[in-house]
Structures are given as structure tokens and as C-alpha cells.
Design an enzyme around this catalytic site. Structure first.
Site, short mmCIF file in Angstrom:
data_model
loop_
_atom_site.label_atom_id
_atom_site.label_comp_id
_atom_site.label_asym_id
_atom_site.label_seq_id
_atom_site.Cartn_x
_atom_site.Cartn_y
_atom_site.Cartn_z
N ARG A 272 37.95 -16.19 13.67
CA ARG A 272 37.91 -14.77 13.35
C ARG A 272 36.76 -14.12 14.13
O ARG A 272 35.76 -14.77 14.45
CB ARG A 272 37.71 -14.54 11.85
CG ARG A 272 38.78 -15.20 10.97
CD ARG A 272 38.45 -15.04 9.51
NE ARG A 272 39.44 -15.65 8.63
CZ ARG A 272 39.37 -16.89 8.15
NH1 ARG A 272 38.34 -17.67 8.49
NH2 ARG A 272 40.31 -17.36 7.35
N LYS B 232 35.02 -17.72 5.82
CA LYS B 232 35.10 -17.11 4.50
C LYS B 232 34.62 -18.08 3.44
O LYS B 232 34.78 -19.29 3.55
CB LYS B 232 36.55 -16.70 4.21
CG LYS B 232 37.04 -15.52 5.05
CD LYS B 232 38.43 -15.11 4.64
CE LYS B 232 38.90 -13.89 5.42
NZ LYS B 232 40.27 -13.48 5.02
N HIS C 272 42.39 -10.65 16.15
CA HIS C 272 43.18 -11.48 15.24
C HIS C 272 44.48 -11.94 15.88
O HIS C 272 45.02 -12.97 15.50
CB HIS C 272 43.48 -10.72 13.94
CG HIS C 272 43.83 -11.63 12.81
ND1 HIS C 272 42.87 -12.30 12.07
CD2 HIS C 272 45.02 -12.01 12.29
CE1 HIS C 272 43.46 -13.04 11.15
NE2 HIS C 272 44.77 -12.88 11.27
N ARG D 180 43.96 -15.24 17.26
CA ARG D 180 44.04 -16.25 16.20
C ARG D 180 45.50 -16.61 15.91
O ARG D 180 45.85 -17.78 15.79
CB ARG D 180 43.36 -15.70 14.95
CG ARG D 180 43.34 -16.62 13.73
CD ARG D 180 42.48 -15.97 12.65
NE ARG D 180 42.53 -16.66 11.37
CZ ARG D 180 41.81 -17.74 11.07
NH1 ARG D 180 40.99 -18.26 11.97
NH2 ARG D 180 41.90 -18.29 9.88
N HIS E 240 41.92 -22.04 7.04
CA HIS E 240 42.73 -21.49 5.96
C HIS E 240 42.55 -22.32 4.70
O HIS E 240 42.48 -23.56 4.77
CB HIS E 240 44.21 -21.48 6.34
CG HIS E 240 44.60 -20.35 7.24
ND1 HIS E 240 45.64 -20.41 8.13
CD2 HIS E 240 44.06 -19.10 7.39
CE1 HIS E 240 45.74 -19.27 8.78
NE2 HIS E 240 44.79 -18.46 8.35
N TYR F 227 52.27 -18.50 10.29
CA TYR F 227 52.08 -18.19 11.70
C TYR F 227 52.96 -19.04 12.61
O TYR F 227 52.87 -18.95 13.83
CB TYR F 227 50.61 -18.40 12.09
CG TYR F 227 49.66 -17.40 11.47
CD1 TYR F 227 49.22 -16.31 12.21
CD2 TYR F 227 49.20 -17.54 10.17
CE1 TYR F 227 48.35 -15.38 11.66
CE2 TYR F 227 48.32 -16.63 9.61
CZ TYR F 227 47.91 -15.54 10.35
OH TYR F 227 47.05 -14.63 9.79
#
Length: 332
Positions: free
Chosen positions: A172, A196, A272, A275, A298, A307
Site C-alpha cells: 500500500r 494495517k 492501489h 497492488r 491481507h 483479486y
């Protein structure tokens, strides 16, 4: 303004600047995209409640008495957000911010436990959507690298290294903005980043991306601090107390937009989208889902699987087996 009994009270109560759940919540978030996004979400909800234009910057969630919200308010907020037909992710981001600011109001003893639990009992909006964005075509990536190579300044070296990292790590933009020189290992072609939930992971650069990183570090120098430095006017690296400052995620987005304009590309990919492309390329190459999930950070393999471009190709191949009948008139 949301219509309902007692709603006018929401506009008359003054907010204590010290015991303010809005500020308390945002102060807990990492400076950057997370704080900006959740702050914007709360500002938008405050405007929605007060019946002003959603883009009215004069109305802020900082001045709103969140502790006075009850279930009848939050359920109507959810309904209004659904009516706006925002993306599912964007809608649920607003609801998450709403629940968290209510939690802080309870922690600050501005709400009872029962008032908080009832008001925060609003469910996410369910559904399934394709991930936003698009696959970045190889020719666009090549043109971006060429634009950097044509720039002999520090900016050219830095942007080439940044684009290489975006392409080969799937990180990211905020993760790359927070990367440090100490987290980079040129021999292993690895980069330690923080994602995150304050979770660290190690990502890897391709040989070409690592070459670009080495070229950037030759001109950046070995001062500690941010791996990708912001540059002052005049092209000097921005230092603070002997340490290199960090770029922001927004600065990375602006860098990409600037380089895209230089290429003349009609496509306008976002950071993004790199990504998304990274994940798709991994899965197309036969990398297992668990490895792809670990590389991009993730929390759930379900998110990574969204994705995957392969199911679309298979479905298209299935449809291509059908033969469309030729046009012919029926006998009268």
C-alpha cells in the site's frame, strides 16, 4: 437534517474540547491515510445529520455531540449512507468510524454502556462487489519507468525506485511511505514494512526494482530515516535532525499522477491498482493463495481471492464455446 424527535438538540450542545470522542478516536490512528479517511468519514456523517452539503468543509465532526446519538439516529444514518449508493467498502468504512467514535464517547463516560451498545448496534452493509480499480498494463509501467529514466535529477532516481517497489511488492502507498532505510536489505532484496493493525511483514523486490533502489540510495545517502525521501525546492533531500523525513501516502499518489502526465498515457492507474496488478500477476503465475495473502498483508485469504483474474478468464472461455445463431427470418 435527519428528522426525528429531539434531533434539534444535536445542533445546540457545545462539545468539550478536552473530552471530545472525535479527537480521542483520531489521535489513536496512525498519521496518514487512516486518520484522514476516518476523519473525513465522521465529518461526512456530521454533515449528513445536519442536512448540509457533504462537501461543506465548514462543518466538522469535531464540533458534533456524538455522545447524544441513539439507535434511532444511527439506524437512519445507515439508511442514508445506503441511499447515497457509495461503494460497500466506503459505506462500511463510515459505519466503522461511527461505531468507534461512539465507543470513545462511552470510554470518556459521556454515554452509559447501554446507550453506547444500542447506538453502535448498526450492521455493515452486506453484498459482493468486484474490487475497485484496474489492471496496470505492462506498456504503462514501462512508460513510467522511461519517464523516470529521462529525469537525471534526484527526483528521477527516487520515483524510479518507488515505482519499482509499487510494482514488485504490492505494498500500500502508506506502507511504502513509512518504509525506513533500516528496513531495506539489498542483499536479500527485501523490505520490512508496517501495515494495517501495526503488523510488520517482509516484502521482496524484483532484480530490476532492486537495481533501481540501489541507484536511488547512491544519491540519497545512508542517513537514517525514511527510505523514500521528500525533496525540498531545489532538489535537496528533506532532513530533520539528521534523519531523512518520510513522504506521505498522498505525495506518492501525486508522484504517480505527475509521471503519468509525462507519459501521455490515457490510463490513470492509482497506487492501489499496482497492488491489484501484483496480486493478479502472482496468482496467474501459479503462486498459491496463502503465499500471495502473506505478501500483501491481507487478514483473510477471501480478500486476496477477490483479486484473482483467473475465474473471469475461465468464464469468458466458457462463453466463447457457444455459437451465436446466424440471423434468419422465420417463415410466415
Amino acid at each position: 437534517m435527519l428528522s426525528g424527535p429531539g434531533d434539534e438538540l444535536l445542533l445546540t450542545v457545545r462539545v468539550d474540547p478536552i473530552r471530545n470522542p472525535y479527537g480521542t478516536y483520531l489521535d489513536q490512528l496512525k498519521v496518514g491515510d487512516s486518520r484522514r479517511k476516518m476523519g473525513s468519514a465522521l465529518d461526512r456523517i456530521a454533515r449528513l445529520i445536519q442536512g448540509v452539503k457533504l462537501g461543506d468543509a465548514t462543518v466538522s465532526g469535531a464540533d458534533f455531540p456524538w455522545h447524544l446519538l441513539r439507535y434511532e439516529h444511527t439506524s437512519r444514518i445507515r439508511a442514508r449512507l445506503v441511499e447515497l449508493e457509495l461503494s460497500l467498502t466506503y459505506t462500511n468504512q463510515h459505519l466503522a468510524a461511527l461505531r468507534r467514535v461512539l465507543q470513545e464517547a462511552w470510554r470518556l463516560e459521556l454515554m452509559t454502556a447501554e446507550e453506547y451498545q444500542r447506538a453502535a448496534d448498526v450492521r455493515d452493509v452486506k453484498g459482493a462487489r468486484e474490487p475497485a480499480g484496474a489492471h496496470v498494463q505492462p506498456e504503462v509501467i514501462g512508460a513510467l519507468f522511461a519517464a523516470c529514466d529521462d529525469d537525471p535529477t534526484l527526483l528521477g532516481f527516487r520515483d524510479g525506485a518507488l515505482l519499482g517497489a509499487l510494482f514488485s511488492t504490492g505494498a500500500r502507498r502508506e506502507e511504502l511511505a513509512g518504509a525506513t532505510l533500516a528496513g531495506y536489505d539489498g542483499g536479500a532484496r527485501s523490505l520490512r514494512i508496517r501495515g494495517k493493525g501495526n503488523k510488520e511483514r517482509v516484502v521482496y523486490l524484483t532484480v530490476e526494482a532492486n537495481r533501481r533502489m540501489a541507484a536511488w540510495l547512491e544519491v540519497r545517502g545512508r542517513a537514517p530515516g525514511g527510505l523514500f525521501a521528500p525533496l525540498r525546492r531545489g532538489g535537496h533531500i528533506w532532513m530533520n535532525g539528521g534523519r531523512v523525513r518520510h513522504m506521505s501516502g498522498q505525495a506518492i499518489r501525486k508522484m504517480l499522477n505527475r509521471r503519468l502526465r509525462e507519459t501521455g498515457a490515457k490510463a490513470t492507474p492509482t497506487p492501489h491498482d499496482f497492488r491489484r496488478t501484483f496480486i493478479g500477476e502472482l496468482l496467474d503465475a501459479g503462486v498459491d493463495l496463502a503465499t500471495a495473502q502473506a505478501l500483501v498483508g491481507h487478514a483473510s485469504p477471501t480478500t486476496t481471492a477477490r483479486y484473482d483474474r483467473r475465474p473471469h478468464a475461465k468464464r469468458r472461455e466458457a462463453v466463447d464455446r457457444l455459437t451465436t445463431p446466424a440471423a434468419a427470418r422465420l417463415p410466415r
